[in-house]
Design a protein around this motif. Structure first.
Motif, short mmCIF file in Angstrom:
data_model
loop_
_atom_site.label_atom_id
_atom_site.label_comp_id
_atom_site.label_asym_id
_atom_site.label_seq_id
_atom_site.Cartn_x
_atom_site.Cartn_y
_atom_site.Cartn_z
N SER A 71 31.49 72.87 20.52
CA SER A 71 31.39 71.47 20.12
C SER A 71 29.96 71.13 19.70
CB SER A 71 31.83 70.56 21.25
OG SER A 71 30.98 70.70 22.38
N CYS A 72 29.82 70.10 18.90
CA CYS A 72 28.51 69.72 18.37
C CYS A 72 27.56 69.21 19.45
CB CYS A 72 28.68 68.66 17.28
SG CYS A 72 29.61 69.26 15.85
N ASP A 73 28.10 68.78 20.59
CA ASP A 73 27.24 68.33 21.68
C ASP A 73 26.98 69.44 22.69
OD1 ASP A 73 29.67 68.57 22.90
OD2 ASP A 73 29.87 66.46 23.42
N PHE A 113 34.70 72.23 15.13
CA PHE A 113 34.70 70.89 15.72
C PHE A 113 34.23 69.87 14.70
CE2 PHE A 113 35.04 72.65 19.99
CZ PHE A 113 35.63 71.61 20.71
N SER A 117 32.76 65.73 18.34
CA SER A 117 33.18 66.66 19.39
C SER A 117 34.48 66.25 20.07
CB SER A 117 32.07 66.81 20.46
OG SER A 117 30.88 67.30 19.89
N THR A 118 35.32 65.50 19.35
CA THR A 118 36.62 65.10 19.92
C THR A 118 37.78 65.77 19.20
OG1 THR A 118 36.70 63.16 18.46
CG2 THR A 118 35.76 62.86 20.67
#
Length: 772
Positions: A71-73, A113, A117-118
Motif C-alpha cells: 500500500s502507498c502508506d 494499490f 491505500s483502500t
C-alpha cells in the motif's frame, strides 16, 4: 563457615564456530517494489516475497505468492497465492491478518494499490480485472474485456479521476472509468508488451514503455499520442524526472518534460520528450559494448523521490541504487549469486569478502550491510579467485600450465591505469587441469594440485624459471586444493577421493590422512596457528580437525550443496564459506566466549556449592533444599533430604520443608524421587518425600505437575519390588526371632527388639500409590 578448596585444570580447547551472518538469495526475478519511506525493498524469490531492509541488508520472507502489492502508506502488504487466495499481511510482524478468495478462476498476474491505500486492483491470467475494498474485503468492480493475461495494472495518481490503466497481450493500454466500470478507450501505439507507465505531476501526461523499442508520450485529456520516441532497445522501465531539480549533470538543460529509460542494453538514458532526443546515456567501460543480451540488462526502473534516487534491477537479479543528479552508484544488492565457486576475506580488518560465482563478475560484499560492489571485466565465469602477492601472481589453468606473473613496481601509484601483464615463466605443471595454486608464507615455494591425482612443489628462487622440487603421490582421485602450513614445513591437500592429507616438504612423504567426508573434499585451510585444519566438501559439510590427534572435533552443517569456497580471516577469528546452493555463510570463532562462559558457570557453581555447604552447616534446610534444586543436582538434593531425616523430629521437619517449596521445585522433587526410588539405598528417602507429597497435596494438583503421571507410573513397579523385599526381610526377621527364642533360656528383651525393628522397617515401606 565451612570452606572448600578448588583448583582449575585448563586443557586445550578446539575452535568452536557459530554462524554470524548469511548472504542468501532473496530475489530471483519478478516484481520489485520499494516502500514509500524508502527503507525497504519488496521482491519475489521463486514463490515467496522477501522484504530487504536497505540500511542493514537483513531479509524477512512471507507466504507463497504469485503477485503482491504494498500500500502507498506502507501499512499493508497484500499477496495473491496459487490457491487463489488474497492475504493481507502485517509485514513487519510477518503475520497474516486477513484472507479472502480472489474469485479469479486462474492465478493473479499483477496487483496495485490506489493512492488512498483502500482499493487494490488485481489483474488475472483469465483476462479480468477485479477491484477490492481491502478494509471491507469485498469486490467493488469486475472489469472484463482484456485479451489474455493482464500483466500491468496502475491507478491514475489523481484519485479524484477514478481511473485505472491496464495492459494485456494485445499490447494496448486500456483506460477504465471506475465510476461506470467501463473501458473509456484503448490507447494503441505499441506492437509489443507494454512494460511500465509514468505520469507527470499534473496528471495530464503519461509516458509508456514497451519491448518494441519505443516510448510513447500521451495526452490523457485528448486520449491521444503526442510523440513516439524511438529508443533502440527493449525498454523495461520508464520514469518521468522531477521538474524542479537541477539535473544538468545528466543532460537536462530545459524545463521541458524529460524521462529516463532502462532496458536491454543495461544502461539508463535520459530523453527530452518534446524533441525525442537522448540527452544523456550512461557509459560502460572501454572493454564492454552495449548488447541486447548484456547480463546487466535492466528489468525494472523505480524512482525514490524522497531521497532523489533511482533503483534499477538487472537480469542477473542485482538491485542497484543511484543518486541523482549525477546517477552515481550508491548501493548494490545481489539478489541471487547462483553457484558460489570461491570466497576470500579482503579489506582492512577483513571487513569485506570477494566472491567468485558462475557469472562473469566478481562481487565484493561489505559484511556489515551486505551491500555489494560488482566488478565487471571477465567474459567467462571466474572459477577460482587468483592468488595475488606483493610482487607477483601465480596462476594455474585447465591448459595444465603454471604461470608466474610479475606485478609492476609502481602498481599502487598508477591509479586506474590498465597494465598488460606478461608471464615471467610458464611451466607444463601437470598432465590434467591445475585445480589449485598456493604460495608458501615466505614466497619462496609454490604448490599445485591437479586433476591428475598429484600435488607438486615448486621453487621460486630463480629469477626466470620455476623449478620442480618434488611430487606428492597418494590420492586416488583429483586434487582439488593445496595449502601451506603457516608454521610448519608441511603441505595440506584435499581430494575427490574424500580424504585430506598432510605432506612433509622435506621428503614428500604423507604424514597424516584425515577421513570423514562422504564425498569430495573441495577446500582445505589451516587455522589455530597451524594446529587445526578446516575442510569443506561436496557433502555440504565443513569439518574442523585437530592435526595432533587426527580427530574431527566439529562438523558444521549450514549448506545444502557443494561447499566450494572456504577461507579463514587473518586474525583467525572468523571464516567464510560459499556453496553451490548460492549461500555465503560467515562463521565467527566463539571459543574464547564459550570458555569464558564455562569458567563463569564453574565459578558460579563453586560459589553456590559453598553456600549450600554453609546452609547445611547452619541447618537452614529450606534454603539449602531450594538452592540444590535450582542447581539441578539430584545427588545434592538427596544429601539435603538425608541430612533432614537424621535430626530429631525428622518427619515434621521434612514435612514443613517440602511443603514450603514452590510448585516448580516440587515438580523437580517428584522427578528426583522417581529416580531415587529405583535404588534400594535411596528408596527410603524417596518414599519419605513421596509420603509428604501424597498426603498433603490433592491428586488434581499433583497431576498438573509436568510429567507427573509418567513419574507416578514409574514409581509403582519399584515400590512393589521394595515391598516384596521388605516382606521377605520381615519373614526372615521373624524366623530369626523364633530361632533365638528356642536357642536361649532367657532372652525375651532382645527378641522383642528384633521383632520391633523388623516391623518398623516394614511400616516405612507400606505406602501404596494409586494413580487415578
Amino acid at each position: 563457615m565451612v570452606c572448600a578448596a578448588y583448583s582449575y585444570i585448563y586443557v586445550f580447547s578446539p575452535h568452536s564456530y557459530v554462524v554470524d551472518s548469511k548472504i542468501e538469495p532473496f530475489y530471483k526475478g519478478g516484481k520489485v517494489q520499494i516502500s514509500k519511506d524508502e527503507e525497504y525493498i519488496f521482491c519475489t524469490c521463486e514463490s515467496r516475497v522477501n522484504v530487504l531492509e536497505i540500511s542493514t541488508g537483513k531479509i524477512d520472507d512471507q507466504e507463497d505468492i504469485t503477485s503482491f502489492a504494498l500500500s502507498c502508506d506502507d501499512e499493508m502488504l497484500v499477496t495473491a497465492s496459487r490457491a487463489l487466495l488474497l492475504k493481507q499481511w502485517d509485514w513487519r510482524q510477518a503475520q497474516c491478518t486477513r484472507s479472502w478468495r480472489a474469485i479469479h478462476t486462474v492465478p493473479v498476474a499483477s496487483m496495485t494499490f490506489d493512492p488512498t491505500s483502500t482499493l487494490v486492483a488485481t489483474g488475472g491470467c483469465d483476462g479480468t480485472i477485479k477491484l477490492w475494498d481491502v478494509l471491507k474485503q469485498y469486490c467493488t468492480h469486475n472489469l472484463k474485456g482484456s485479451s489474455g493475461v493482464v500483466h500491468l495494472v496502475q491507478f491514475h495518481p489523481d484519485i479524484s479521476r477514478l481511473q485505472l490503466f491496464s495492459s494485456s497481450l494485445d499490447c494496448g493500454i486500456r483506460l477504465w472509468d471506475l465510476r461506470s466500470s467501463q473501458c473509456v478507450c484503448v490507447l494503441k501505439s505499441h506492437y509489443s508488451a507494454v512494460t511500465s507507465l509514468s505520469f507527470s505531476p499534473d496528471g495530464g501526461t503519461m509516458v509508456s514503455s514497451g519491448r518494441d523499442k519505443i516510448c510513447t508520450v500521451w495526452d490523457l485529456k485528448a486520449q491521444k499520442a503526442k510523440r513516439t520516441v524511438p529508443v533502440y532497445e527493449a525498454v523495461e522501465g520508464v520514469v518521468l524526472l522531477p521538474e524542479n531539480e537541477d539535473l544538468s549533470q545528466i543532460g537536462v538543460k530545459s524545463k521541458d518534460l524529460h524521462f529516463i529509460t532502462a532496458g536491454s542494453k543495461g544502461v539508463m538514458r535520459v530523453w527530452e520528450a518534446s524533441t525525442a532526443r537522448c540527452v544523456y546515456a550512461q557509459t560502460l567501460s572501454e572493454e564492454e559494448e552495449e548488447k541486447d543480451d548484456d547480463p546487466r540488462r535492466l528489468t525494472y526502473l523505480l524512482l525514490l523521490p524522497a531521497s532523489s534516487r533511482l533503483a534499477t534491477v538487472t537480469a542477473e537479479h542485482n538491485i542497484v541504487l543511484y543518486q541523482l543528479p549525477g546517477l552515481t552508484t550508491q548501493q548494490q544488492f545481489v539478489g541471487y549469486n547462483d553457484e558460489v565457486l570461491d570466497v576470500k576475506f579482503v579489506g582492512k580488518g577483513d571487513s569485506h569478502i570477494v566472491v567468485a560465482t558462475n557469472s562473469c563478475q566478481l562481487k565484493v560484499f561489505e559484511l556489515l550491510t551486505n551491500s555489494c560492489q560488482i566488478l565487471y571485466g571477465h567474459t567467462v565465469p571466474v572459477s577460482r579467485c587468483a592468488l595475488c602477492l606483493s610482487s607477483f601472481i601465480a596462476s594455474g589453468s585447465q591448459d595444465c600450465t603454471l604461470k608466474v606473473w610479475d606485478l609492476p613496481a609502481d602498481l599502487s601509484t598508477t591509479g586506474a591505469d590498465m597494465h598488460q601483464l606478461t608471464p615471467r615463466t610458464t611451466e607444463k605443471a601437470h598432465d590434467k587441469d591445475v585445480n589449485s595454486v598456493a604460495v608458501s608464507p615466505n614466497d619462496k615455494l609454490l604448490a599445485t594440485g591437479s586433476q591428475d591425482r598429484t600435488a607438486k612443489l615448486w621453487s621460486l628462487a630463480g629469477e626466470v624459471e620455476v623449478g620442480m622440487l618434488g611430487v606428492f603421490r597418494g590420492h586416488r582421485r583429483g586434487v582439488w586444493a593445496v595449502c601451506f602450513s603457516p608454521v610448519d614445513q608441511v603441505l595440506a591437500s584435499s581430494s575427490a577421493d574424500g580424504v585430506t592429507k598432510l605432506w612433509s616438504l622435506q621428503d614428500f612423504s604423507c604424514l597424516k590422512t584425515f577421513e570423514g567426508h562422504d564425498a569430495s573434499v573441495l577446500k582445505v585451510v589451516f587455522v589455530s596457528r597451524g594446529t587445526q585444519l578446516l575442510t569443506s566438501g561436496s557433502d555440504g559439510l565443513v569439518k574442523l580437525w585437530t592435526i595432533k590427534t587426527n580427530e574431527c572435533v566439529k562438523t558444521l552443517d549450514a549448506h545444502q550443496d557443494k561447499v566450494w569456497g572456504l577461507h579463514a580471516s587473518r586474525k583467525d577469528d572468523k571464516m567464510v564459506t560459499g556453496s553451490a546452493d548460492s549461500n555465503i555463510t560467515v562463521w565467527v570463532d566463539v571459543t574464547e566466549v564459550e570458555l569464558a562462559e564455562e569458567q563463569a558457570k564453574q565459578e558460579d557453581q563453586i560459589l553456590k556449592q559453598q553456600e549450600l555447604s554453609n546452609l547445611l552447616h547452619e541447618k537452614k534446610y529450606l534454603k539449602a533444599l531450594g538452592l540444590a534444586i535450582s542447581l539441578d543436582r539430584p545427588r545434592t538434593v538427596l544429601t539435603v533430604i538425608k541430612a533432614i531425616r537424621q535430626v530429631e523430629n525428622s518427619h515434621e521437619l521434612l514435612e514443613t520443608t517440602v511443603l514450603k517449596l514452590r510448585v516448580d521445585q516440587k515438580e523437580s522433587l517428584l522427578r528426583y524421587c522417581a529416580v531415587w526410588n529405583t535404588n534400594a539405598r535411596n528408596c527410603q528417602d524417596a518414599q519419605a518425600v513421596l509420603q509428604v507429597l501424597l498426603t498433603h497435596l490433592p491428586p488434581e494438583e499433583l497431576l498438573q505437575y509436568q510429567g507427573a503421571r509418567t513419574h507416578l507410573e514409574g514409581l509403582i513397579p519399584y515400590t512393589e519390588r521394595h515391598m516384596q523385599r521388605i516382606g521377605n526381610l520381615l519373614q526372615a526377621s521373624m524366623f530369626l526371632n523364633y530361632m533365638w527364642q528356642k536357642m536361649r533360656v532367657a532372652g525375651a528383651p532382645l527378641s522383642a527388639h528384633v521383632n520391633t525393628e523388623g516391623r518398623k522397617v516394614a511400616e516405612q515401606h507400606s505406602l501404596y500409590i494409586q494413580v487415578q
